[in-house]
Motif scaffolding. Sequence first.
Motif, PDB file in Angstrom:
ATOM      1  N   GLU A  82      80.770 -19.900  46.465  1.00  0.00           N
ATOM      2  CA  GLU A  82      80.316 -20.924  47.359  1.00  0.00           C
ATOM      3  C   GLU A  82      81.296 -20.816  48.596  1.00  0.00           C
ATOM      4  O   GLU A  82      81.249 -21.174  49.775  1.00  0.00           O
ATOM      5  N   VAL A  83      82.495 -21.009  48.206  1.00  0.00           N
ATOM      6  CA  VAL A  83      83.653 -21.124  48.925  1.00  0.00           C
ATOM      7  C   VAL A  83      84.112 -19.991  49.671  1.00  0.00           C
ATOM      8  O   VAL A  83      84.235 -19.919  50.986  1.00  0.00           O
ATOM      9  N   LEU A  84      83.664 -18.703  49.255  1.00  0.00           N
ATOM     10  CA  LEU A  84      84.046 -17.461  49.909  1.00  0.00           C
ATOM     11  C   LEU A  84      82.885 -17.300  51.121  1.00  0.00           C
ATOM     12  O   LEU A  84      82.986 -17.082  52.181  1.00  0.00           O
ATOM     13  N   ALA A  85      81.602 -17.836  50.778  1.00  0.00           N
ATOM     14  CA  ALA A  85      80.630 -17.993  51.762  1.00  0.00           C
ATOM     15  C   ALA A  85      80.699 -19.029  52.955  1.00  0.00           C
ATOM     16  O   ALA A  85      80.342 -18.684  54.084  1.00  0.00           O
ATOM     17  N   ALA A  86      81.569 -20.028  52.662  1.00  0.00           N
ATOM     18  CA  ALA A  86      81.715 -20.973  53.526  1.00  0.00           C
ATOM     19  C   ALA A  86      82.896 -20.791  54.553  1.00  0.00           C
ATOM     20  O   ALA A  86      83.148 -21.558  55.483  1.00  0.00           O
ATOM     21  N   ALA A  87      84.017 -20.057  54.023  1.00  0.00           N
ATOM     22  CA  ALA A  87      85.145 -19.834  54.797  1.00  0.00           C
ATOM     23  C   ALA A  87      84.827 -19.268  55.821  1.00  0.00           C
ATOM     24  O   ALA A  87      83.978 -18.026  56.352  1.00  0.00           O
TER      25      ALA A  87
END
Length: 281
Positions: A254-259
Motif C-alpha cells: 500500500e505504501v509503495l503504491a501511494a508513494a
Amino acid sequence: MADIRIIALDLDGTLLDSAKRLSDVNREALAAAAAKGVWVVPTTGRFFGMMPPAIRDLPFVRYAITVNGAQVYDREADAALVREELPLETALGIMRILDGHDVIYDCYRNNWGWMNEAFKDKRAEYATNEHYCKMIQDFRNGVPELKAHLEATRLDGDVQKIMLFSRLDADVAVLKTITDEVEAAYPDVKVTSSTWNNLEINAKTAHKGVALRRFAEVLGLTLDNCMSFGDGANDLTMIEAAGTGVAMSNACPEVLAAADYVTTSNDEDGVAAALRHFGLA
C-alpha cells in the motif's frame, strides 16, 4: 517539487536499520538537510521518551510526531502542539473487546506505557521479536488490571493509543476479526499496524497524515512543503498527505503504491539516498 521545509521520518523499517540503528550515512544526510533550514521530524508510534537516544538526542531535532499522530511534541518548549486522544470510555470499551481474544495489550497515557502485569510477564509468547520484548519490559508500567487502573485514575486524562500483539503461533486472521469488531463498535477510531502480529488503535483524527498537516500549519507551511518517509501501514496517511511521499523499497504494498518516489531499503541508507536524489543532502 515545492520547497521542502519539513522532512517527516518513520523510524522502524525506515530511518533505522533492521538492528534498530541510525547509520552514520543517514545521520550525516539529515544534518545536511537541517543545515539548509529543513525541519527534521521523527514520526513514530512511540512516545517521545521511548524514541532511541540516537534519534531523540540529535541536536537538530526539535519537533516529533509521536504516538501515531496523537501528539506533536516540541522538545524546546516541553509542550504538545497537537493532541488527538481516545476518550477514556472508548479506550475501556475497546479493552473489553480485546479481553475476548488471545492477545496482550497495553496503552499509552501521558507519554508512558501501561500494561497488565500478567501480560507483561508473558510478553515473549506474543511480542514479535527481541526488540519488542525489550520495549515492553522497559517502557510499560505493570499494573494488576489495566482497566481498573485507568478507571481509578480518571483525573489523569484520556488514552493516547492502545497497542496489542497476537500470539506468535496464532492465525493472523484474528487481527482482521479484532479490527472489524473494534471499528464497528467505535467508528471514531483508526486501527493500523506496524508489524505482522500487532494492531495499534488511535482516535481516527490521530494519524500521521493529519498530524503532519496540523504541524505544518503551526509553522505557517503547507503539505506541499513536506516530504515524508515510511514503510508500514501506519505510515500510509503521511505518504499520501505529504507533497512528496517516499517509500522504502522494503515498504508494504500500500505504501509503495501511494508513494511519489521509492528509495532503497532501510538497510541500504535509503533515507540518505532519497535526500541526495532530491538535492536536500
